[in-house]
Design a protein around this motif. Structure first.
Motif, PDB file in Angstrom:
ATOM      1  N   CYS A 199       0.853  -1.190   0.000  1.00  0.00           N
ATOM      2  CA  CYS A 199       0.000   0.000   0.000  1.00  0.00           C
ATOM      3  C   CYS A 199       0.887   1.237   0.000  1.00  0.00           C
ATOM      4  O   CYS A 199       1.960   1.231   0.600  1.00  0.00           O
ATOM      5  CB  CYS A 199      -0.841   0.104   1.265  1.00  0.00           C
ATOM      6  SG  CYS A 199      -1.605  -1.400   1.779  1.00  0.00           S
ATOM      7  N   VAL A 204      -3.491   0.150  -3.684  1.00  0.00           N
ATOM      8  CA  VAL A 204      -3.142  -1.180  -3.184  1.00  0.00           C
ATOM      9  C   VAL A 204      -2.700  -2.073  -4.339  1.00  0.00           C
ATOM     10  O   VAL A 204      -3.330  -2.077  -5.395  1.00  0.00           O
ATOM     11  CB  VAL A 204      -4.374  -1.857  -2.538  1.00  0.00           C
ATOM     12  CG1 VAL A 204      -3.992  -3.198  -1.941  1.00  0.00           C
ATOM     13  CG2 VAL A 204      -4.981  -0.966  -1.477  1.00  0.00           C
ATOM     14  N   ILE A 254      -7.607  -0.056   4.147  1.00  0.00           N
ATOM     15  CA  ILE A 254      -6.842   1.084   3.622  1.00  0.00           C
ATOM     16  C   ILE A 254      -7.663   2.373   3.719  1.00  0.00           C
ATOM     17  O   ILE A 254      -7.161   3.422   4.148  1.00  0.00           O
ATOM     18  CB  ILE A 254      -6.411   0.797   2.160  1.00  0.00           C
ATOM     19  CG1 ILE A 254      -5.538  -0.462   2.098  1.00  0.00           C
ATOM     20  CG2 ILE A 254      -5.676   1.978   1.553  1.00  0.00           C
ATOM     21  CD1 ILE A 254      -4.407  -0.491   3.102  1.00  0.00           C
TER      22      ILE A 254
END
Ligand code: AMP
Ligand code: GLY
Length: 436
Positions: A199, A204, A254
């Motif tokens: 990341c 990602v 994320i």
């Protein structure tokens, strides 16, 4: 360019080996490295571990960027310190590394962002913890909150074991500060898999899937270890499940970290428990997050990278992972760990590695607990070597790895004979492969 890898395990040897094969890379320094990285061409060990010394070294040697292998320096803030010094480094800052360094932080984060995980409660008071165990019954899982080098998890099959774990962690303080707080968790059943991504805070890039073997003995018996072998890809993660993992676990993590004001940069490892049933409906829960790559999962993963990994890392550090792509070898890679006598309790060190198979195009021996002593390779840790092979099928990779093990020896070596069993047709735990 020159790169710096922090750590001394098999994971770091494999990363350094992969990076050293890039035509753009002149030297990969490994701090502190091991006996294997000491002998490899284009790789050099650096006997440093203090963050300030590493910063001085990176400046002096004009290191293009640094990659961090293990969790301890990340939890100690190595990324924060390098960035403050204006140096490029790949890994999460200290606050983000809490996804691994505090189980309580990780659990609260997952609940807050609706990421599926086992039900849990956190305790500092032993009486309350004992009461909770009596209410819940067994099986039940007791985890030290902090970093405990893989030893802080007790999967208790009886309430007595669970009570003993509480006495150990909250009563006797066996894990120090790491065990001053415990997480008690619902027991989950299913098949485990390791899902590792890179990341850059927002974008990602998933790496190839893999599966570890945590128990010491064939047939997934015996004590938990850091990992006795791994292979990639893990067929349990079908394309449909891959999509679900991205949608239900990775993307919300994320997005959640960025929303919480702690954008996540670095490798993120989700340890997953996958329940039985069809892919669309089987349960999918996070057992743990690690803020780094896995060991030994990294060894087979690095064997399968065909593109230039130094470019991928460069894009990740620049926040441009959306432009990155990794070309994977379609073959299976499988790594078998050779561990020292008495591993994992009290591994013996100082044994001479009397035979070592030659590396070939499809079989590489990554070192972990080894050191060079006057030119002689000696064991220096619990997990000593990881013999990693590529094959057109898992069976071929397995045969190649076990053949190389026949040509490798140190006194007291122990290894599993069934690495990869779950991915074989009609899998049975403990089934020995063809080669002995
Ligand atoms: P962890 O360090 O949290 O991944 O735990 C180490 C190992 O303990 C995992 O790889 C699992 O095998 C096992 N484990 C952890 N949590 C659970 C759970 N809730 N249910 C069943 N097994 C677990
Ligand atoms: N192989 C498990 C881990 O690296 O945590």
């Amino acid at each position: 360019m020159k790169l710096l890898v922090i750590g001394s395990g098999g994971r770091e040897h494999a990363m350094a080996w992969r990076l050293a094969r890039s035509p753009r890379v002149q030297t990969v320094y490994v701090a502190p490295g091991n006996g294997g990285t000491a002998r490899a061409s284009q790789i050099q060990n650096v006997a440093l571990s203090e963050i300030d010394d590493l910063i001085d070294f990176a400046r002096k040697e004009k290191i293009a960027y640094t990659v961090v292998g293990p969790e301890a320096p990340l939890a100690a803030g190595i990324v924060d310190a390098f960035q403050a010094a204006g140096l490029k480094i790949f890994g999460p800052i200290r606050e983000a590394a809490q996804l691994e360094s505090s189980k309580d932080y990780a659990k609260a984060f997952m609940v807050r962002h609706a990421i599926p995980t086992a039900g849990y409660a956190t305790f500092t008071d032993p009486e309350a913890a004992h009461r909770h165990i009596d209410e819940q019954g067994a099986p039940i899982v007791v985890k030290a909150d902090g970093l405990a080098a893989g030893k802080g998890v007790v999967v208790a099959t009886t309430v007595e074991e669970a009570h003993a774990a509480i006495d150990d962690m909250l009563g006797k303080g066996s894990f120090g500060q790491a065990g001053a707080r415990v997480v008690i968790e619902e027991f989950l059943e299913g098949e485990e898999a390791s899902f590792i991504v890179m990341c850059d805070g927002h974008n990602v890039l998933p790496l190839a899937t893999s599966q570890d073997h945590k128990r010491l003995l064939d047939g997934d018996r015996g004590p938990n270890t850091g990992g006795m072998g791994a292979y990639s890809p893990a067929p349990v993660i079908s394309p449909a499940l891959h999509n679900r993992i991205m949608r239900e676990v990775i993307n919300p993590t994320i997005v959640g970290m960025a929303r919480d004001g702690v954008p996540y940069c670095g490798f993120l490892y989700a340890g997953l428990m996958i329940g039985p049933g069809p892919d669309a409906t089987r349960t999918l829960k996070v057992l743990e997050f690690n803020c780094r790559m896995g060991d030994p999962e990294t060894q087979p993963i690095m064997m399968r990278i065909k593109s230039d990994f130094s470019e991928t890392l460069e894009l990740a550090i620049a926040g441009r992972l959306n432009e990155a792509d990794i070309e994977w070898d379609r073959r299976t890679a499988l790594g078998v760990v050779l561990a020292a006598a008495n591993y994992p309790a009290t591994p013996r060190t100082g044994d001479t590695i009397s035979r070592l198979a030659q590396d070939t195009d499809d079989c590489v021996i990554f070192h972990a607990g080894t050191r060079l002593d006057n030119g002689i390779l000696k064991t220096s840790g619990g997990r000593v070597l990881c013999v990693t092979a590529l094959g057109d099928s898992l069976k071929r990779a397995q045969a190649t790895a076990y053949e190389a093990i026949v040509r490798t020896h140190f006194e007291g070596q122990q290894y599993r004979r069934d690495i990869g069993w779950r991915a074989l047709p009609n899998a049975t735990a403990g089934q020995a492969p063809a080669a002995e």
